[in-house]
Write an enzyme that holds these catalytic residues in place. Structure first.
Site: not given
Ligand code: NI
Length: 163
Positions: A52, A47, A135, A89-90, A131-132
């Site tokens: 991000q 995701g 953000h 997480c990226l 999670h997303e």
């Molecule tokens: Ni993330």
């Protein structure tokens, strides 16, 4: 294909901002969504949320292996149960940590034609949605980890921890 620059925790304050709702899907938004999908797949993520890549808009993309899910102005309606597992997480490269999330999530969102949609997810999809969406309110999973942040070979999340 166009990749966007990944914003990294500790380097970019944009990850801690509350994002704005999307009022209208302009060609710029369509391009952003395409670039977010390209960037997520390139980075082998499950995701990606707009902040991000430095854009403070309420847009996330998710693919848990069932094809791309694009969510504009998403909102969680219902949750139930719980699951405890490893998450990454990226924007926090090379790390993972244990997070407890709901086992089931029901959420509403708008698609790219601004149709209101509903998604229900369990397990990894429920985890990814939580999670997303976090953000979009400037929250990162490291805020909720149980125990320590661990080093990981893998970016992204999805590896369930052995109970
Ligand atoms: Ni993330």
């Amino acid at each position: 294909m166009a990749l966007r620059k990944m914003r990294i925790m500790g380097e970019d304050d944009c990850l801690r901002e509350v994002c704005r709702e999307v009022k209208e899907v302009t060609p710029k938004i369509v391009q952003l969504v395409d670039d977010m999908l390209d960037t997520m797949y390139e980075e082998n993520g499950v995701g990606l949320a707009a902040p991000q890549v430095g854009i403070l808009k309420r847009i996330v993309v998710i693919d848990v292996g069932e094809g791309p899910l694009v969510m504009i102005n998403p909102k969680i309606l219902e949750t139930s149960g719980s699951q405890t597992g490893s998450e990454g997480c990226l924007s926090v490269p090379g790390k993972n940590g244990t997070v407890t999330r709901p086992m089931y999530v029901k959420a509403e969102f708008y698609d790219e034609e601004m149709n209101k949609c509903i998604v229900e997810g369990e397990e990894l999809l429920a985890r990814a949605i939580c999670h997303e969406l976090d953000h979009l309110d400037g929250k990162l999973y490291v805020d909720f980890i149980e125990g320590k942040l661990r080093d990981n070979e893998l970016d992204g999340y999805g590896e369930e921890e052995e109970e």
